[in-house]
Design an enzyme around this catalytic site. Sequence first.
Site, PDB file in Angstrom:
ATOM      1  CE1 TYR A   1      -6.240   0.266 -11.837  1.00 23.00           C
ATOM      2  CE2 TYR A   1      -6.662  -0.153  -9.516  1.00 23.00           C
ATOM      3  CZ  TYR A   1      -6.996  -0.341 -10.849  1.00 23.00           C
ATOM      4  OH  TYR A   1      -8.075  -1.117 -11.184  1.00 23.00           O
TER       5      TYR A   1
ATOM      6  CE1 TYR B   1      -2.749   3.286   1.067  1.00 19.13           C
ATOM      7  CE2 TYR B   1      -4.189   1.655   2.057  1.00 19.13           C
ATOM      8  CZ  TYR B   1      -3.958   2.942   1.622  1.00 19.13           C
ATOM      9  OH  TYR B   1      -4.941   3.879   1.757  1.00 19.13           O
TER      10      TYR B   1
END
Lengths: 380, 134
Positions: free
Chosen positions: A326, A278
């Site tokens: 993204y 992450y």
Amino acid sequence: MKPKSIAVVGAAETTELGVIPGLSQLGLHGDAALNAMADAGLKPSDIDGVATAGESPIRVAHYLGITPTWIDGTSIGGCSFLMHVRHAAAAINEGLCRTVLITHGESGKSWIAPTLPPARTPGSLEGQFEAPFGTVWAPSMFTIPVLRYLKHFGITQEQLALVPVIQREWAAMNPRATAKSAITVEDVLSSRMIAYPFRLLMCCLVTDGGGALILTSADRAKDLGRPVYILGTGESAESTMISQMSDFTSSRAFRVSGRKAFEEAGITHDDVDHLMIYDAFAHLPLYGLEDLGFCKPGEAAAFIAERNTAPGGRLPLNTNGGGLSYMHSGMYGMYALQESVRQMRGAAPAQVKGAKISVAHGVGGWFSGSSTIIFSNQAP
Amino acid sequence: MRNAKPLPEPTPETQHFWDGTLVGELRLQRCDTCRKAYFPPRPFCPACGSRSVSIFKASGRGSLYSYVICHKEAPGFTPPYAIAVVQLEEGPRMMANIVECPQTPEALELDMELNVVFVKENDTVTLPLFKPAK
């Protein structure tokens, strides 16, 4: 949990990603859930467990017409969904439910009926001992440890800037990525200053989106499509106050969560074909690579510079482009899980050929919480 | 009040700390059992769980452990402003702003020595901030 006793049988993101003016936060949960159910070939009446974060699991269950016998509302930030996977695996193995739906939806960009984050009341510890000094938003807190990290290990800001550059290479291969055009270290270091030493291109995107997963026992999964097995799980937590993180050069929550997951999976780092860490900010992959044990302390920046995590490298990292390129709706952990599942199914836009084991590692808050899920596509 | 700096509201467990800043004292706590100094305030030791703890006046000396310089507007602050974490001489760390110092990477050198200063916000709240020792 026993490795491979639980499988993901449904996985999907919202139909659209990025800017979604036509759906509220709850609508994003619904869209992702329906897509995941369609992926698994299941109906709402087949689901008896519901977990979500940043939204009421009861609201999600009722919205979808589900009568749950198991509910998990663990909501500790962006890695909540990884924790839900771990908790769901335990619940299914314990017989509390059979089929769990985990949903995420966040109108992070369009702000259509969002859940407001819990206010830091002036009497809370953060309200008393951090907020008065100007900590108003994630970029002013998550970033605070990094100058100590850079000095301790002798890492330069140019090396830090390479993290988003290489992740953009992955995003360029992904039609659904929000930011796809190539960037250079110079581009990163000349982008707008947000919170020194962090510039705009070192910070995650702000987008709308959602995702959902469906889990069941490995036995039942055999009758459903494309199962991906859970090999190991971990979770931990440290402090909601960034100032009280015990070591600014390493996350205790990362280390504990990662170690639990690897021990449970019974694998070594050499077994890992694909990795998701992450990346709310550019320093997260550095801490993640080191605290999960892929690199020695202080060596992650060089590891990245040597293109080990880039396309063609030996440890493909954040192959969807990550939160930096993204999408990042606010609680990105669901998208790390989705990309791990796509890679295990052989269905990722930037597919890692022959990948058999994928690790997804998430963070909640600002190094506050952490969870790690290890996947395998090899049947038990 | 929307543009006002968010100010602390003491709780019963932290009242001594904020009473201390009003009279120019940085008050920490120490465990009577394991002797470890700790922060933020609570009526027991986070290292060993003992409820036998004492309040003491800290030296007010520390060093700059880490920081960021925020370039975005925040209520009560004019950017760019540094949010710092100070390593106190007694062991604990605390967040603060660095005053009487340019808010630049050149002036804010990690490990520089700092001394506490007390800045009055209103009649009931005084914040502990830090300034360069030299």
